[in-house]
Design a protein around this motif. Structure first.
Motif, mmCIF file in Angstrom:
data_model
loop_
_atom_site.group_PDB
_atom_site.id
_atom_site.type_symbol
_atom_site.label_atom_id
_atom_site.label_comp_id
_atom_site.label_asym_id
_atom_site.label_seq_id
_atom_site.Cartn_x
_atom_site.Cartn_y
_atom_site.Cartn_z
ATOM 1 N N LEU A 37 0.828 -1.200 0.000
ATOM 2 C CA LEU A 37 0.000 0.000 0.000
ATOM 3 C C LEU A 37 0.862 1.249 0.000
ATOM 4 C CD1 LEU A 37 -2.062 -2.179 0.876
ATOM 5 C CD2 LEU A 37 -3.041 -0.509 2.443
ATOM 6 N N SER A 38 0.392 2.271 -0.678
ATOM 7 C CA SER A 38 1.072 3.567 -0.645
ATOM 8 C C SER A 38 0.789 4.238 0.692
ATOM 9 C CB SER A 38 0.573 4.452 -1.784
ATOM 10 O OG SER A 38 -0.799 4.765 -1.584
ATOM 11 N N ASP A 39 1.487 5.331 0.966
ATOM 12 C CA ASP A 39 1.285 6.042 2.223
ATOM 13 C C ASP A 39 -0.163 6.516 2.387
ATOM 14 O OD1 ASP A 39 3.900 5.656 2.938
ATOM 15 O OD2 ASP A 39 4.384 7.768 3.196
ATOM 16 N N TYR A 40 -0.747 7.065 1.325
ATOM 17 C CA TYR A 40 -2.108 7.588 1.476
ATOM 18 C C TYR A 40 -3.113 6.454 1.654
ATOM 19 C CZ TYR A 40 -3.916 6.539 -3.239
ATOM 20 O OH TYR A 40 -4.386 5.911 -4.372
ATOM 21 N N GLU A 41 -2.851 5.290 1.053
ATOM 22 C CA GLU A 41 -3.763 4.157 1.227
ATOM 23 C C GLU A 41 -3.708 3.620 2.659
ATOM 24 O OE1 GLU A 41 -4.020 2.082 -3.171
ATOM 25 O OE2 GLU A 41 -2.183 1.817 -2.002
ATOM 26 N N SER A 69 4.616 12.447 4.292
ATOM 27 C CA SER A 69 4.665 10.987 4.353
ATOM 28 C C SER A 69 3.703 10.499 5.433
ATOM 29 C CB SER A 69 6.084 10.510 4.672
ATOM 30 O OG SER A 69 6.447 10.862 6.009
ATOM 31 N N PHE A 70 3.517 9.185 5.486
ATOM 32 C CA PHE A 70 2.677 8.592 6.532
ATOM 33 C C PHE A 70 3.265 8.887 7.905
ATOM 34 C CE2 PHE A 70 1.489 5.168 9.404
ATOM 35 C CZ PHE A 70 0.110 5.070 9.210
ATOM 36 N N ALA A 71 4.574 8.665 8.055
ATOM 37 C CA ALA A 71 5.221 8.877 9.353
ATOM 38 C C ALA A 71 5.100 10.324 9.805
ATOM 39 C CB ALA A 71 6.689 8.464 9.282
#
Length: 237
Positions: A37-41, A69-71
């Protein structure tokens, strides 16, 4: 006369178009794991519970675009998250829960090991706990004679580029905990972990005060979004 697909029977509501997307995304996460999965997913999955009746894909993409980013999103300050249109308190709580969980897991892994024999675990924990904070934090890992973690404490929180550190207070706390060694850690919110001259001087001052009392300073680690620096590894102490 049977109802057409465009004319639902009374009392029946058509499922929102994004429900199928949610099911597919959850299935992909279960079958292929987070790396697929990508960060947004991944962020969409976090938001599903807080926003059950909305298509959260645009919101997830906006968060990644804003924070990078997700983090960086899950570690973003609450005040910054509240600036994002459509992100309420319930969603912010879900996001911060992920940050708290990741830090708790990393700390648990660190506690199970001898610190000096698992340096990568130390770095992972420090970066998880501090790398994305918007203000400087000065943290100390207190170790026993077997180099196992006794305590992990944030001693000071400063501004975006400065944290006041008092060597005698550091040593005083080590004595209170019966620690025989410490690892100092702080973050650079700018992202660049390169130590400043003030960082080096402060570290040497702590070493000077702690050495006569039998307390070793194993290292001073600086973490940032773009990596970490070890003063010992750089031969600066």
């Amino acid at each position: 006369m049977p109802a057409s697909s465009n004319n639902l029977l009374p009392g029946l509501a058509e499922a929102p178009h994004f429900h199928g997307h949610r099911d597919r995304l959850r299935a992909r996460f279960r079958s292929a794991g987070a790396d697929a999965l990508s960060d947004y997913e991944l962020l969409e999955l976090v938001l599903f519970r807080a926003l059950p009746r909305r298509d959260v894909k645009p919101l997830a993409k906006a968060l990644i675009q804003t924070f990078g980013s997700f983090a960086e999103t899950v570690h973003a300050p609450d005040a910054r998250l509240r600036e994002i249109a459509g992100l309420g308190e319930a969603a912010i709580t879900e996001i911060k829960l992920i940050a708290a969980a990741s830090s708790r897991v990393a700390k648990g892994q660190l506690k199970q090991r001898t610190v000096l024999s698992s340096w990568a675990t130390v770095i992972d924990y420090c970066r998880t706990a501090m790398a994305f904070a918007d203000k400087e934090q000065f943290r100390i890992l207190f170790l026993d004679k077997r180099n196992q973690l006794i305590a992990d404490e944030v001693q000071q929180v400063g501004t975006i580029d400065h944290t006041p550190v008092y060597p005698r207070e550091v040593v005083k706390r080590a004595l209170e905990l019966s620690a025989t060694a410490i690892i100092m850690v702080h973050n650079h919110p700018s992202g660049d972990p390169t130590p400043s001259q003030a960082d080096i001087q402060m570290t040497k001052a702590v070493i000077e005060v702690s050495k006569p009392l039998g307390i070793a300073v194993h290292d001073h680690i600086i973490v940032g979004k773009h990596g970490h620096a070890s003063l010992k590894g750089m031969k600066l102490i």
